[in-house]
Write a protein that holds these residues in place. Structure first.
Motif, PDB file in Angstrom:
ATOM      1  N   ASP A 247       1.026  -1.090   0.054  1.00  0.00           N
ATOM      2  CA  ASP A 247       0.000   0.131  -0.008  1.00  0.00           C
ATOM      3  C   ASP A 247       0.934   1.253  -0.030  1.00  0.00           C
ATOM      4  OD1 ASP A 247      -2.261  -1.408   0.141  1.00  0.00           O
ATOM      5  OD2 ASP A 247      -2.371  -1.591   2.125  1.00  0.00           O
ATOM      6  N   HIS A 248       0.158   2.267  -0.272  1.00  0.00           N
ATOM      7  CA  HIS A 248       0.848   3.841  -0.315  1.00  0.00           C
ATOM      8  C   HIS A 248       0.574   4.292   1.022  1.00  0.00           C
ATOM      9  CE1 HIS A 248       1.447   7.935  -1.750  1.00  0.00           C
ATOM     10  NE2 HIS A 248       2.689   7.511  -1.625  1.00  0.00           N
ATOM     11  N   VAL A 249       1.408   4.196   2.011  1.00  0.00           N
ATOM     12  CA  VAL A 249       0.672   4.837   3.191  1.00  0.00           C
ATOM     13  C   VAL A 249       1.485   6.275   3.666  1.00  0.00           C
ATOM     14  CG1 VAL A 249       1.123   4.414   5.827  1.00  0.00           C
ATOM     15  CG2 VAL A 249       0.734   2.272   4.184  1.00  0.00           C
ATOM     16  N   THR A 250       1.050   7.153   3.894  1.00  0.00           N
ATOM     17  CA  THR A 250       1.666   8.492   3.989  1.00  0.00           C
ATOM     18  C   THR A 250       1.125   9.214   5.230  1.00  0.00           C
ATOM     19  OG1 THR A 250      -0.108   9.601   2.624  1.00  0.00           O
ATOM     20  CG2 THR A 250       2.079   8.992   1.595  1.00  0.00           C
ATOM     21  N   PHE A 251       2.044  10.244   5.879  1.00  0.00           N
ATOM     22  CA  PHE A 251       1.333  11.105   6.807  1.00  0.00           C
ATOM     23  C   PHE A 251       1.400  12.489   6.393  1.00  0.00           C
ATOM     24  CE2 PHE A 251       1.997  13.752  10.422  1.00  0.00           C
ATOM     25  CZ  PHE A 251       1.043  13.552  11.389  1.00  0.00           C
ATOM     26  N   THR A 252       0.479  13.123   6.690  1.00  0.00           N
ATOM     27  CA  THR A 252       0.422  14.585   6.523  1.00  0.00           C
ATOM     28  C   THR A 252      -0.298  15.117   7.883  1.00  0.00           C
ATOM     29  OG1 THR A 252      -0.052  14.330   4.271  1.00  0.00           O
ATOM     30  CG2 THR A 252      -0.824  16.282   5.058  1.00  0.00           C
ATOM     31  N   ALA A 253       0.311  16.198   8.090  1.00  0.00           N
ATOM     32  CA  ALA A 253      -0.196  17.177   9.287  1.00  0.00           C
ATOM     33  C   ALA A 253      -1.483  17.599   9.101  1.00  0.00           C
ATOM     34  CB  ALA A 253       0.849  18.239   9.749  1.00  0.00           C
ATOM     35  N   LEU A 254      -2.400  17.672  10.034  1.00  0.00           N
ATOM     36  CA  LEU A 254      -3.746  18.022   9.788  1.00  0.00           C
ATOM     37  C   LEU A 254      -3.852  19.669   9.341  1.00  0.00           C
ATOM     38  CD1 LEU A 254      -6.631  17.213  10.258  1.00  0.00           C
ATOM     39  CD2 LEU A 254      -6.468  18.272  12.766  1.00  0.00           C
ATOM     40  N   LYS A 255      -3.034  20.262   9.650  1.00  0.00           N
ATOM     41  CA  LYS A 255      -2.988  21.791   9.131  1.00  0.00           C
ATOM     42  C   LYS A 255      -2.724  21.892   7.617  1.00  0.00           C
ATOM     43  CE  LYS A 255       1.879  22.558  10.443  1.00  0.00           C
ATOM     44  NZ  LYS A 255       2.322  22.623   9.238  1.00  0.00           N
ATOM     45  N   ASP A 256      -2.200  20.826   7.046  1.00  0.00           N
ATOM     46  CA  ASP A 256      -1.966  20.740   5.714  1.00  0.00           C
ATOM     47  C   ASP A 256      -2.927  20.014   4.825  1.00  0.00           C
ATOM     48  OD1 ASP A 256       0.601  22.284   6.149  1.00  0.00           O
ATOM     49  OD2 ASP A 256       2.012  20.280   6.619  1.00  0.00           O
ATOM     50  N   LEU A 257      -3.754  19.769   5.414  1.00  0.00           N
ATOM     51  CA  LEU A 257      -5.059  18.950   4.848  1.00  0.00           C
ATOM     52  C   LEU A 257      -6.043  19.948   4.145  1.00  0.00           C
ATOM     53  CD1 LEU A 257      -5.430  15.635   6.488  1.00  0.00           C
ATOM     54  CD2 LEU A 257      -4.465  16.005   4.419  1.00  0.00           C
ATOM     55  N   PRO A 258      -6.848  19.626   2.900  1.00  0.00           N
ATOM     56  CA  PRO A 258      -7.849  20.357   2.630  1.00  0.00           C
ATOM     57  C   PRO A 258      -9.173  20.015   3.236  1.00  0.00           C
ATOM     58  CG  PRO A 258      -7.467  18.810   1.083  1.00  0.00           C
ATOM     59  CD  PRO A 258      -6.340  18.584   2.136  1.00  0.00           C
TER      60      PRO A 258
END
Length: 309
Positions: free
Chosen positions: A61-72
């Motif tokens: 799978d393609h597993v990534t982490f993105t900080a909440l402030k950077d999400l739409p």
């Protein structure tokens, strides 16, 4: 010779077709993989370690982490994303949008969910509970304190909704729930009343009642009355309660691995981890004149009991 040559060419063509089909299947394999997005308001070492562990567990799978402030907004994320929220700010952000990808919420207690959702269920959200199941905690009590029958339970305005479920689980075990409202943590009289009428105290995962400010009063009163406190979580056992069940990172990774193998339409609305452990405090056991909790043995017996129909 002509027939032999045609047969050879036909055989070679068949091999080529099969090889081409195999190549197509190999190149098509990523279509079966999932885009898994983890997010949290705080991007700490623990969060990163969890994301890395999940990525190692699911290399396809393609597993990534993105900080909440950077999400739409959730509705602007790709619909085929499988979203995993690791903290409460993430859930608050997700609840602002009725649309968005299927979502798994970790590290949320029954009380926290009740404060935000009440009795409603979000059709695209699955809640994975962080607090121990009430039935499992009651069965832990019967396993380590078989003589205890009256289970004292402190509750507040936020945790009162758990009492009917507690009574439902207690009855088949031959236990009696003795509830006591504690609406002023500076007043010890409800504690003393409850201790006089109980054999053991079961802690609910209610941070208004069980927190660093109340721990000293609760634990000293427990020792003074020689009344064990079970729960509300592994952290409180380290602080001075007798024992609790809990699930660690490995247990949660196992839950996620199984869920992510299934279509989101099959995800449950809420779930406790199947696998768990028991933690006990030997010093507390000695101070109360009790046998030390055999953590592995007790956990095994509890798990076996849950597997029975």
């Amino acid at each position: 010779m002509g027939d032999s040559s045609r047969m050879t060419r036909s055989f070679i063509n068949t091999l080529w077709r099969r090889a081409a089909l195999l190549v197509c299947l190999l190149f098509a394999a990523p279509a079966w993989s999932a885009d898994i997005l983890l997010t949290a308001a705080e991007d700490g070492a623990g969060v990163q370690a969890f994301a890395q562990a999940l990525a190692q567990q699911r290399p396809e799978d393609h597993v990534t982490f993105t900080a909440l402030k950077d999400l739409p907004a959730p509705s602007r994320l790709p619909a085929n994303t499988r979203l995993i929220l690791l903290d409460l700010p993430g859930l608050d952000w997700r609840l602002q949008d009725t649309q968005g990808p299927p979502t798994l919420v970790l590290r949320i207690s029954r009380l926290q969910a009740h404060q935000r959702l009440g009795t409603t269920q979000h059709p695209r959200i699955s809640l994975l509970w962080s607090d121990p199941p009430l039935e499992r905690q009651l069965r832990l009590i019967t396993g380590i304190l078989p003589q205890a029958r009256r289970i004292g339970v402190l509750y507040g305005a936020e945790s009162e909704f758990l009492l009917p479920e507690l009574r439902q689980h207690a009855t088949p075990l031959g236990l009696e729930i003795v509830p006591q409202l504690w609406d002023n943590i500076n007043d010890s009289r409800p504690l003393q009343t409850l201790f006089r009428n109980s054999d053991v105290l079961l802690g609910l995962d209610d941070p208004q009642l069980y927190n660093p400010k109340t721990a000293k009063n609760l634990l000293l009163s427990s020792y003074a009355q020689q009344l064990p406190l079970v729960g509300p979580n592994a952290g409180f056992v380290r602080a001075g309660s007798l024992a609790s069940t809990y699930s660690d990172q490995a247990d949660w990774l196992g839950v996620l691995d199984r869920l992510l193998d299934h279509p989101p339409a099959n995800w449950p609305s809420s779930l406790y981890p199947e696998h768990f452990k028991v933690v006990g405090n030997p010093q507390v056991a000695r101070s109360l004149g009790l046998e030390q909790v055999d953590e592995a043995s007790v956990a095994t017996r509890l798990a076996e009991g849950e597997k029975r129909p």
